[in-house]
Motif scaffolding. Structure first.
Motif, PDB file in Angstrom:
ATOM      1  N   MET A  54     100.943 115.742  16.536  1.00  0.00           N
ATOM      2  CA  MET A  54      99.346 115.637  16.904  1.00  0.00           C
ATOM      3  C   MET A  54      98.985 114.585  16.087  1.00  0.00           C
ATOM      4  SD  MET A  54      96.799 117.103  18.546  1.00  0.00           S
ATOM      5  CE  MET A  54      95.356 116.994  18.700  1.00  0.00           C
ATOM      6  N   THR A  55      99.418 114.458  14.608  1.00  0.00           N
ATOM      7  CA  THR A  55      98.823 113.733  13.709  1.00  0.00           C
ATOM      8  C   THR A  55      99.281 112.179  14.259  1.00  0.00           C
ATOM      9  OG1 THR A  55      99.184 115.119  11.917  1.00  0.00           O
ATOM     10  CG2 THR A  55      98.761 112.791  11.352  1.00  0.00           C
ATOM     11  N   LYS A  56     100.484 111.937  15.002  1.00  0.00           N
ATOM     12  CA  LYS A  56     100.582 110.681  15.404  1.00  0.00           C
ATOM     13  C   LYS A  56      99.723 110.374  16.611  1.00  0.00           C
ATOM     14  CE  LYS A  56     105.626 110.441  14.005  1.00  0.00           C
ATOM     15  NZ  LYS A  56     106.742 110.427  14.415  1.00  0.00           N
ATOM     16  N   PHE A  57      99.402 111.232  17.394  1.00  0.00           N
ATOM     17  CA  PHE A  57      98.498 111.083  18.350  1.00  0.00           C
ATOM     18  C   PHE A  57      97.051 110.569  18.162  1.00  0.00           C
ATOM     19  CE2 PHE A  57      95.424 112.683  21.492  1.00  0.00           C
ATOM     20  CZ  PHE A  57      95.682 111.716  22.538  1.00  0.00           C
ATOM     21  N   LYS A  58      96.638 111.322  16.930  1.00  0.00           N
ATOM     22  CA  LYS A  58      95.224 110.912  16.385  1.00  0.00           C
ATOM     23  C   LYS A  58      95.287 109.448  15.804  1.00  0.00           C
ATOM     24  CE  LYS A  58      93.014 113.934  14.155  1.00  0.00           C
ATOM     25  NZ  LYS A  58      92.532 114.908  13.129  1.00  0.00           N
ATOM     26  N   GLN A  59      96.269 109.089  15.465  1.00  0.00           N
ATOM     27  CA  GLN A  59      96.510 107.877  14.675  1.00  0.00           C
ATOM     28  C   GLN A  59      96.610 106.883  15.818  1.00  0.00           C
ATOM     29  OE1 GLN A  59      99.920 108.009  12.252  1.00  0.00           O
ATOM     30  NE2 GLN A  59      98.867 108.985  10.489  1.00  0.00           N
ATOM     31  N   LYS A  60      96.889 107.203  17.108  1.00  0.00           N
ATOM     32  CA  LYS A  60      96.845 106.244  18.105  1.00  0.00           C
ATOM     33  C   LYS A  60      95.440 106.044  18.724  1.00  0.00           C
ATOM     34  CE  LYS A  60     101.355 105.073  17.965  1.00  0.00           C
ATOM     35  NZ  LYS A  60     101.732 103.594  17.712  1.00  0.00           N
ATOM     36  N   LEU A  61      94.743 107.143  18.606  1.00  0.00           N
ATOM     37  CA  LEU A  61      93.218 107.054  19.263  1.00  0.00           C
ATOM     38  C   LEU A  61      92.332 106.064  18.892  1.00  0.00           C
ATOM     39  CD1 LEU A  61      92.179 110.967  19.277  1.00  0.00           C
ATOM     40  CD2 LEU A  61      92.846 109.407  21.520  1.00  0.00           C
ATOM     41  N   PRO A  62      92.511 105.482  17.699  1.00  0.00           N
ATOM     42  CA  PRO A  62      91.622 104.175  17.457  1.00  0.00           C
ATOM     43  C   PRO A  62      91.887 103.048  18.098  1.00  0.00           C
ATOM     44  CG  PRO A  62      92.051 105.475  15.449  1.00  0.00           C
ATOM     45  CD  PRO A  62      93.030 106.090  16.199  1.00  0.00           C
ATOM     46  N   ILE A  63      93.336 103.014  18.719  1.00  0.00           N
ATOM     47  CA  ILE A  63      93.598 101.910  19.666  1.00  0.00           C
ATOM     48  C   ILE A  63      93.274 102.140  20.998  1.00  0.00           C
ATOM     49  CG2 ILE A  63      95.568 100.536  20.267  1.00  0.00           C
ATOM     50  CD1 ILE A  63      97.231 101.231  17.786  1.00  0.00           C
ATOM     51  N   LEU A  64      93.176 103.208  21.348  1.00  0.00           N
ATOM     52  CA  LEU A  64      93.026 103.663  22.981  1.00  0.00           C
ATOM     53  C   LEU A  64      91.562 103.855  23.263  1.00  0.00           C
ATOM     54  CD1 LEU A  64      95.672 106.496  23.469  1.00  0.00           C
ATOM     55  CD2 LEU A  64      95.653 104.077  24.325  1.00  0.00           C
ATOM     56  N   SER A  65      90.723 104.334  21.945  1.00  0.00           N
ATOM     57  CA  SER A  65      89.248 104.487  22.409  1.00  0.00           C
ATOM     58  C   SER A  65      88.626 103.035  22.703  1.00  0.00           C
ATOM     59  CB  SER A  65      88.569 105.324  21.337  1.00  0.00           C
ATOM     60  OG  SER A  65      88.949 104.661  19.979  1.00  0.00           O
ATOM     61  N   PRO A  66      88.877 102.183  21.964  1.00  0.00           N
ATOM     62  CA  PRO A  66      88.078 100.866  22.173  1.00  0.00           C
ATOM     63  C   PRO A  66      88.432 100.500  23.607  1.00  0.00           C
ATOM     64  CG  PRO A  66      89.020 100.577  19.959  1.00  0.00           C
ATOM     65  CD  PRO A  66      89.391 102.004  20.612  1.00  0.00           C
TER      66      PRO A  66
END
Length: 339
Positions: free
Chosen positions: A1-13
């Motif tokens: 889950m932590t790794k997924f949250k760290q990938k979100l700042p790349i996906l959200s833009p």
């Protein structure tokens, strides 16, 4: 889950970029009823409700206004028709729409820059994020309410777009919190902080020893001569060009800005590029850094302008207060003196 949250700042833009692209072609507006009726029937009440309608985005509006302006300037229209005010009004609206298009394109590039700087851990990433996410949270909120109204109006596509907007909104909030709470230092491309330094650009500082007294005089004469040449060969032709060829001059200016931007991007890549990264990664971060400089200088200019306005207003108010005190207490200006 932590790794997924760290990938979100790349996906959200990227999600924000899709919303911006959609806004270029599709827009929404509220249409109010043309008349008011006193009837209490269900059908009349329904027609009196404001309706959210789908219309062309900024690109479609620009295309329509340009074609409409061509028709207004057509020779087929009667000669005695008064069209000047209408033409001026359409031109002003067209300029506003083109400025809006430029802002949306800049916004689109900002999403790309924010994702790239986060993934490559550039030192200025948080500054980019502090601009992108608050602005996006404000921009997306009306779009969500528009989709809610379209859902009430039984628009099928609005259900899918509403779900996408809500997911994008939640993703943005989580991404922004992740970036704020991230305590790891962003230390990539540190050399870009010194991109204006002579040493970093590979040039040695010039010799500052003074020569003869004739050298400053010679420099002043050279500056005057260069100023005269630039004024006659550059400024005056440019003034005549923008006066008689407004559209062509605008395209020429944008071309020069683009050319200068390309020069800066490659210069930043040369100065701040890191050998461990691929060539396209260094170019992407250099482009993002150029946008960061645009944002920083723009905010500084706006802030400085506001401070100057407040300072001048304060001085003017103080002047009026002093004159009022002197006039009321000392009577130096006389009773009939007015400022």
């Amino acid at each position: 889950m932590t790794k997924f949250k760290q990938k979100l700042p790349i996906l959200s833009p990227l999600f924000i970029a899709l919303v911006v692209l959609h806004s270029l072609f599709v827009d929404y507006t509220v249409q109010f009823p043309d008349f008011v009726t006193n009837e209490n029937s269900e059908s009349s009440i329904e027609t009196m409700k404001p309706q959210v309608i789908t219309e062309n985005g900024v690109i479609g509006r620009i295309s329509y206004l340009e074609s409409f302006l061509v028709e207004l300037e057509s020779k087929e229209l009667p000669i005695d028709t008064e069209m000047e005010e209408t033409k001026d009004s359409v031109k002003r609206v067209l300029i506003g729409q083109k400025l809006l298009l430029g802002l949306l394109i800049f916004y689109l590039f900002l999403t790309f820059s924010t994702a790239v700087t986060y993934s490559l851990r550039a030192w200025f990433h948080k500054s980019m994020a502090h601009v992108l996410y608050p602005v996006s949270l404000i921009v997306l909120l009306p779009k969500i309410f528009f989709q809610l109204n379209l859902m009430v109006q039984k628009d099928t596509l609005s259900y899918f777009y509403f779900v996408f907007l809500v997911l994008t909104y939640i993703t943005m909030i989580i991404s922004y919190r992740t970036i704020i709470k991230d305590k790891e230092p962003f230390e990539g491309f540190q050399s870009l902080q010194f991109s204006s330094s002579l040493e970093e650009e590979g040039r040695s500082p010039s010799n500052t020893k003074t020569g003869t007294y004739l050298a400053p005089v010679f420099h002043i004469l050279v500056i005057i001569l260069i100023g005269i040449l630039i004024g006659n060969l550059v400024y005056i032709p440019l003034f005549l060009l923008q006066k008689h060829y407004v559209s062509e001059f605008s395209y020429f200016i944008f071309f020069l800005i683009g050319l200068l931007s390309v020069f800066y991007i490659f210069n930043y890549k040369k100065v701040g590029g890191e050998s461990k990264n691929a060539n396209w990664q260094n170019l992407a971060v250099s482009f993002a850094y150029l946008q960061y400089r645009f944002l920083r200088n723009g905010f500084l200019s706006i802030f400085s302008t506001i401070l100057i306005i407040l300072f001048v207003t304060f001085l003017f108010s103080l002047l009026l207060f002093n004159i009022d005190v002197i006039q009321n207490n000392l009577g130096l200006f006389g009773k009939t003196t007015e400022f």
